[in-house]
Scaffold this motif. Structure first.
Motif, PDB file in Angstrom:
ATOM      1  N   TRP A  89       6.920  -5.370  -7.695  1.00  8.96           N
ATOM      2  CA  TRP A  89       6.677  -4.211  -6.834  1.00  8.96           C
ATOM      3  C   TRP A  89       7.128  -4.497  -5.407  1.00  8.96           C
ATOM      4  CZ3 TRP A  89       6.199   0.618  -7.760  1.00  8.96           C
ATOM      5  CH2 TRP A  89       5.542   1.095  -8.887  1.00  8.96           C
ATOM      6  N   LEU A  90       6.810  -5.684  -4.907  1.00  6.72           N
ATOM      7  CA  LEU A  90       7.196  -6.023  -3.532  1.00  6.72           C
ATOM      8  C   LEU A  90       8.711  -6.077  -3.373  1.00  6.72           C
ATOM      9  CD1 LEU A  90       4.476  -8.710  -2.773  1.00  6.72           C
ATOM     10  CD2 LEU A  90       4.590  -6.363  -1.885  1.00  6.72           C
ATOM     11  N   ILE A  91       9.389  -6.650  -4.356  1.00  2.00           N
ATOM     12  CA  ILE A  91      10.855  -6.711  -4.308  1.00  2.00           C
ATOM     13  C   ILE A  91      11.438  -5.299  -4.350  1.00  2.00           C
ATOM     14  CG2 ILE A  91      12.910  -7.377  -5.625  1.00  2.00           C
ATOM     15  CD1 ILE A  91      11.323  -9.943  -6.436  1.00  2.00           C
ATOM     16  N   ALA A  92      10.932  -4.465  -5.246  1.00  2.00           N
ATOM     17  CA  ALA A  92      11.445  -3.098  -5.387  1.00  2.00           C
ATOM     18  C   ALA A  92      11.251  -2.287  -4.109  1.00  2.00           C
ATOM     19  CB  ALA A  92      10.764  -2.406  -6.564  1.00  2.00           C
ATOM     20  N   LEU A  93      10.075  -2.369  -3.513  1.00  2.00           N
ATOM     21  CA  LEU A  93       9.807  -1.582  -2.309  1.00  2.00           C
ATOM     22  C   LEU A  93      10.580  -2.096  -1.104  1.00  2.00           C
ATOM     23  CD1 LEU A  93       6.001  -0.897  -2.761  1.00  2.00           C
ATOM     24  CD2 LEU A  93       7.896   0.700  -3.084  1.00  2.00           C
ATOM     25  N   ASN A  94      10.700  -3.404  -0.968  1.00  2.00           N
ATOM     26  CA  ASN A  94      11.511  -3.950   0.133  1.00  2.00           C
ATOM     27  C   ASN A  94      12.979  -3.598  -0.049  1.00  2.00           C
ATOM     28  OD1 ASN A  94       9.837  -5.386   2.115  1.00  2.00           O
ATOM     29  ND2 ASN A  94       9.141  -6.533   0.341  1.00  2.00           N
ATOM     30  N   SER A  95      13.448  -3.577  -1.280  1.00  2.00           N
ATOM     31  CA  SER A  95      14.837  -3.174  -1.557  1.00  2.00           C
ATOM     32  C   SER A  95      15.044  -1.704  -1.230  1.00  2.00           C
ATOM     33  CB  SER A  95      15.179  -3.431  -3.018  1.00  2.00           C
ATOM     34  OG  SER A  95      15.096  -4.798  -3.311  1.00  2.00           O
ATOM     35  N   LEU A  96      14.053  -0.883  -1.547  1.00  2.00           N
ATOM     36  CA  LEU A  96      14.139   0.545  -1.238  1.00  2.00           C
ATOM     37  C   LEU A  96      14.232   0.759   0.269  1.00  2.00           C
ATOM     38  CD1 LEU A  96      14.116   3.468  -2.168  1.00  2.00           C
ATOM     39  CD2 LEU A  96      11.612   3.343  -2.263  1.00  2.00           C
ATOM     40  N   ILE A  97      13.431   0.047   1.029  1.00  2.00           N
ATOM     41  CA  ILE A  97      13.520   0.147   2.493  1.00  2.00           C
ATOM     42  C   ILE A  97      14.911  -0.289   2.967  1.00  2.00           C
ATOM     43  CG2 ILE A  97      12.750  -0.930   4.650  1.00  2.00           C
ATOM     44  CD1 ILE A  97       9.923  -0.730   3.672  1.00  2.00           C
ATOM     45  N   GLY A  98      15.436  -1.350   2.381  1.00  2.00           N
ATOM     46  CA  GLY A  98      16.774  -1.807   2.746  1.00  2.00           C
ATOM     47  C   GLY A  98      17.837  -0.755   2.473  1.00  2.00           C
ATOM     48  N   LEU A  99      17.764  -0.124   1.305  1.00  2.00           N
ATOM     49  CA  LEU A  99      18.722   0.944   0.968  1.00  2.00           C
ATOM     50  C   LEU A  99      18.623   2.114   1.936  1.00  2.00           C
ATOM     51  CD1 LEU A  99      18.447   1.168  -2.922  1.00  2.00           C
ATOM     52  CD2 LEU A  99      20.513   0.678  -1.615  1.00  2.00           C
ATOM     53  N   VAL A 100      17.405   2.533   2.195  1.00  2.00           N
ATOM     54  CA  VAL A 100      17.191   3.676   3.085  1.00  2.00           C
ATOM     55  C   VAL A 100      17.718   3.369   4.487  1.00  2.00           C
ATOM     56  CG1 VAL A 100      15.384   5.004   4.251  1.00  2.00           C
ATOM     57  CG2 VAL A 100      15.269   4.657   1.783  1.00  2.00           C
ATOM     58  N   LYS A 101      17.361   2.219   5.017  1.00  2.00           N
ATOM     59  CA  LYS A 101      17.804   1.878   6.377  1.00  2.00           C
ATOM     60  C   LYS A 101      19.319   1.720   6.458  1.00  2.00           C
ATOM     61  CE  LYS A 101      13.534  -0.079   8.149  1.00  2.00           C
ATOM     62  NZ  LYS A 101      12.844  -1.275   8.631  1.00  2.00           N
ATOM     63  N   ARG A 102      19.889   1.128   5.433  1.00  2.00           N
ATOM     64  CA  ARG A 102      21.339   0.887   5.452  1.00  2.00           C
ATOM     65  C   ARG A 102      22.134   2.185   5.297  1.00  2.00           C
ATOM     66  NH1 ARG A 102      25.469  -2.381   6.983  1.00  2.00           N
ATOM     67  NH2 ARG A 102      27.096  -2.401   5.429  1.00  2.00           N
ATOM     68  N   TYR A 103      21.802   2.986   4.275  1.00  2.00           N
ATOM     69  CA  TYR A 103      22.650   4.132   3.927  1.00  2.00           C
ATOM     70  C   TYR A 103      22.145   5.487   4.409  1.00  2.00           C
ATOM     71  CZ  TYR A 103      25.108   0.699   1.251  1.00  2.00           C
ATOM     72  OH  TYR A 103      25.830  -0.416   0.894  1.00  2.00           O
ATOM     73  N   MET A 104      20.981   5.518   5.034  1.00  2.00           N
ATOM     74  CA  MET A 104      20.497   6.773   5.602  1.00  2.00           C
ATOM     75  C   MET A 104      20.344   6.688   7.118  1.00  2.00           C
ATOM     76  SD  MET A 104      17.734   7.868   2.678  1.00  2.00           S
ATOM     77  CE  MET A 104      17.738   9.645   2.791  1.00  2.00           C
ATOM     78  N   VAL A 105      20.348   5.459   7.670  1.00  2.00           N
ATOM     79  CA  VAL A 105      20.177   5.284   9.110  1.00  2.00           C
ATOM     80  C   VAL A 105      21.418   4.638   9.722  1.00  2.00           C
ATOM     81  CG1 VAL A 105      18.796   4.211  10.921  1.00  2.00           C
ATOM     82  CG2 VAL A 105      17.662   5.118   8.879  1.00  2.00           C
ATOM     83  N   GLU A 106      21.721   3.389   9.322  1.00  2.00           N
ATOM     84  CA  GLU A 106      22.840   2.653   9.934  1.00  2.00           C
ATOM     85  C   GLU A 106      24.190   3.274   9.620  1.00  2.00           C
ATOM     86  OE1 GLU A 106      22.473  -1.379   8.602  1.00  2.00           O
ATOM     87  OE2 GLU A 106      20.427  -1.547   9.376  1.00  2.00           O
TER      88      GLU A 106
END
Length: 106
Positions: free
Chosen positions: A73-90
């Motif tokens: 769960w921790l890996i999945a949620l941290n990965s989701l944050i990474g995806l969101v920040k990378r491809y929706m923000v940066e």
């Protein structure tokens, strides 16, 4: 116990979103709601990190910091944050993300 079930149900709704037009708690992550989406994900990470498990079959009642699903769960949620920040923000190339598409249950 009911609190735990509500939190886990909300967590599942977050990682199983499939539509922009669903109720807010079940809707896809959208660029217009990113601050609250990221805050929700981070709150779930904090919630999951607080979990502790006890081996009841052990005479010493050993406490375990993590079990495999817990770490998953921790890996999945941290990965989701990474995806969101990378491809929706940066690099804003994604306007919304249906998280259901990211899991094996789809």
């Amino acid at each position: 116990m009911f609190f735990l079930l509500q939190k886990v149900n909300a967590l599942w709704d977050l990682v199983n979103s499939s539509s922009l037009h669903a109720p807010p708690s079940k809707a896809a992550l959208h660029v217009d709601h990113l601050p609250s989406n990221i805050a929700n994900i981070e709150a779930f990470i904090t919630f999951i990190q607080s979990w502790r498990f006890t081996n009841r079959s052990s005479s010493a009642r050993q406490r375990h910091a993590q079990l495999p699903f817990h770490k998953g769960w921790l890996i999945a949620l941290n990965s989701l944050i990474g995806l969101v920040k990378r491809y929706m923000v940066e690099i804003p190339v994604v306007k919304f993300l249906c998280t259901r598409k990211l899991n094996q249950d789809h």
